[in-house]
Design a protein around this motif. Structure first.
Motif: not given
Length: 385
Positions: A64-68, A88-98, A182-185, A371-378
């Motif tokens: 997820x990424x908040x819109x500011x 853009x985007x500076x309200x980022x939430x995700x999971x560690x991949x590496x 959480x993202x907008x926090x 923004x729900x990034x799971x709906x991004x294009x490939x």
């Protein structure tokens, strides 16, 4: 997750280059993204080449990424010349991949966040005091900034499927909080938390909040969680029920001269979140001796002049505040976890981003888009940003 919201589909993963794997830390990834290619292009699909994690880096699969509102100003070139393409985007939430070889405080699968900065000089007095947001050399913003530790590459933000960030600027997201909310926090939350902490508000204090948008609604929630009496100042009678629903104890219509007069010398601290020019002098008159007004909103035009007599007669402080340092941002997230505080949000898909920007400008959101990034294009086969 927030009750009543469907669980989002699995996150669309970034695409690793041919021959690499999720554990191969010698390769970067291609990330799907949305960004602007000019000041008038709106937001369009893009593909980013994210660097391979260096020894101190954390690679994050963004959920997820908040819109500011600052994203709107930046992508539309309203804050000066930009380097396009710009994601853009500076309200980022995700999971560690590496993680890089020197990282031992994060591991794949951890839920993490990234806010408004991804680096600072790390050597000046501000940085050494945990006030990286006031770095004397200047922070490296999460997007649109030159990254001196990575060849002056322009940083690209969180409207994307992945990002790579130095571990020192990565935050832990508590497990009991809705990750989307959480993202907008990571911007609105810490921006309002920091002055409340700096003023050391405590139970029995009275805190005024001016404006009830993305910042204002977080100021109300955080102040209430700190046990204070919250008074919202608004010019709109229509916002009175919303302010009370968020937890405000009182609402004062600032256009009502009698109501403002009745509030004389009743407030300890005011958090002003309004980003349009407005007269502060009536607000100063509501403050007690040794009260303070923190300006968080940044109007694009000049404000009406401040009458210094209002400050002198009650030893009032007029101050500004800018996000928070990394340690304080983590403190804010942990505080929110303890008190169940998150932002009120509306999830959007990438194809809704341009409409969301127009709605932000019109004030048509309660209270933050995410923004729900799971709906991004490939991502494409090659990077184009």
């Amino acid at each position: 997750m927030t009750p009543g919201r469907p669980v989002p589909p699995p996150l669309a993963r970034p695409v690793l280059p041919a021959g690499s794997s999720a554990t191969d830390d010698g390769t970067g990834v291609l990330a799907a993204a949305y960004g602007a290619v000019s000041s008038v292009s709106g937001l369009v699909p893009l593909t980013l080449a994210r660097r391979a994690p260096k020894e101190d880096d954390v690679e994050i699969a963004i959920e997820f990424c908040g819109l500011c509102h600052s994203d709107v100003h930046a992508t539309r070139g309203e804050w000066g010349t930009q380097n396009y393409p710009l994601v853009p985007g500076h309200e980022i939430v995700g999971t560690v991949s590496r993680v890089g070889s020197a990282v031992d405080d994060f591991a794949p699968g951890d839920r993490v966040g990234v806010g408004c900065m991804v680096d600072s000089c790390r050597e000046c007095e501000s940085c050494l005091d945990g006030l990286e947001q006031y770095c004397e050399i200047g922070i490296t913003g999460t997007y649109g900034a030159k990254d001196p530790r990575n060849g002056d590459a322009i940083t690209q933000g969180g409207y994307s499927s992945s990002v790579v960030v130095d571990r020192r600027y990565v935050l832990r997201v508590p497990a009991n909080l809705d990750p989307a909310a959480v993202a907008p926090l990571l911007c609105a939350g810490i921006t309002t938390f920091s002055p409340l902490r700096h003023f050391d508000v405590e139970e029995g204090d009275v805190v005024g909040v001016v404006g009830l948008g993305g910042l204002g609604h977080m100021a109300v929630k955080l102040a209430k969680a700190m046990g204070v009496h919250v008074v919202v100042f608004t010019t709109s009678e229509a916002k009175v029920p919303a302010a009370l629903e968020l937890g405000a104890d009182e609402v004062i219509l600032s256009r009502d001269a009698d109501a403002m007069a009745a509030a004389n010398r009743s407030i300890d601290l005011i958090i002003d979140t309004v980003a349009a020019p407005h007269d502060l002098n009536p607000l100063f008159r509501t403050l007690r001796v040794d009260g303070a007004l923190f300006q968080l909103g940044l109007p694009s035009e000049a404000m009406p002049p401040v009458d210094p007599r209002a400050l002198i007669r009650r030893r009032i402080a007029y101050a500004g505040s800018l996000i928070g340092g990394i340690a304080e941002t983590q403190e804010m997230l942990d505080f929110c976890a303890e008190h169940g505080v998150v932002a009120d949000i509306e999830l959007v898909r990438p194809d809704q981003l341009n409409d969301a920007y127009d709605r932000m400008v019109a004030g048509d959101v309660k209270y933050r888009f995410v923004l729900d990034t799971s709906t991004l294009q490939a991502p494409a086969k090659e990077a184009n940003a």
